[in-house]
Design a protein around this motif. Sequence first.
Motif, PDB file in Angstrom:
ATOM      1  N   LYS A 268      -0.143   2.741  -0.084  1.00 15.54           N
ATOM      2  CA  LYS A 268      -0.627   1.778   0.788  1.00 15.54           C
ATOM      3  C   LYS A 268       0.451   0.508   0.211  1.00 15.54           C
ATOM      4  N   LEU A 269       0.884   0.749  -1.140  1.00  9.57           N
ATOM      5  CA  LEU A 269       1.713  -0.255  -1.502  1.00  9.57           C
ATOM      6  C   LEU A 269       2.982  -0.258  -0.831  1.00  9.57           C
ATOM      7  N   ILE A 270       3.397   0.793  -0.527  1.00  9.11           N
ATOM      8  CA  ILE A 270       4.757   0.919   0.291  1.00  9.11           C
ATOM      9  C   ILE A 270       4.522   0.228   1.535  1.00  9.11           C
ATOM     10  N   GLN A 271       3.469   0.515   2.134  1.00 10.32           N
ATOM     11  CA  GLN A 271       2.976   0.188   3.590  1.00 10.32           C
ATOM     12  C   GLN A 271       2.781  -1.546   3.724  1.00 10.32           C
ATOM     13  N   THR A 272       1.941  -2.050   2.828  1.00 11.44           N
ATOM     14  CA  THR A 272       1.690  -3.223   2.356  1.00 11.44           C
ATOM     15  C   THR A 272       2.774  -4.131   2.487  1.00 11.44           C
TER      16      THR A 272
END
Length: 342
Positions: free
Chosen positions: A301-305
Amino acid sequence: MKNRREFLIKSALGTAGLITAPAWLQGAPAILKHYNKPNSLINGVQIGCITYSFRTMPDQSAEATLKYVTDAGLSAIELMGDPAESFAGMPASPVNRSRMFQLMGKQRQGTELSSAEKTELDEMRAAGEAHGKAVAEWRAKADMKKFEDLRKMYKAAGVSIYAFKPNAFGKNNTDAEIDYGMKAAKALGASHITLEHPSDDAHTLKLGKMAEKHGVSVGYHGHEQETFSFWDTAIAQSPKNGLNLDAGHYIAAGNTDLIPLIEKQHKHILSMHTKDRQTPANGKGNLPWGTGDTPIPQLLKLIQTNKYKFPATIELEYQVPEGSDAVKEVQKCVEFCEKALS
């Protein structure tokens, strides 16, 4: 118009060898290009895999490895050296590495080897050294066209190679071997090479400068020696030096600042090995995804956000359950990523 459209679809299917495609594909020319090809770019996050994950599969050829990758649903990989170099004509090793690692493992555990086992291990080591010299000679003359051919074969199946990890970049390798490895990476279409961090500032400086010449980057991988500042010196030495971060090992080392590390170093992270390991307090085990202490969903999610560009590289290191195989287990990891990123 309808007849023309059907004709074009059938022609495309015939060219791709898909003339028996299911009925629902008729009238959907926009997806023809992707039919029967994997796509592991999941909601903005590139999920990849290091082909080391398939080490327990029976055939380690480039062709078999490609099938494992596509069967697992992956469209991008970190390619280990053996499949590519064997495809390119590298001399085969006479050493049974599985047996060699078994004997070396017994030694590391403090088990006394029998005289016959000691002799066997000494002979394998000598054969390995001789093979290493033969490989170095082959690498000095290796034809890069074979690596280009492999790149084309993988690309035709829908798989890109973003990293290459041959055993060619260590302190015992010659400059000619390092040059060879970087040229091969370029021929394969890889943006970076990966290797275990040598814990030698002179060597990381050397690799960084050679990478600048070749136009590739160098991702340094670590195990439980990883810390928040583990890569700082290499990064300062060259803009081509970066991280092949291992999130699982970072957790097993007892670090609690994985998210801050990624936020700080994201521009220098070339790829991130992703596995589920336990903290030291819980035993440091490699476990099926979702049962360990690595915060994999949060990492994805960190990579995505934040729209970070580096791939999350599946590395299968937990024990393959009885009745399963590495391909099926990697598939489970891909499905885990899909759920986390949905």
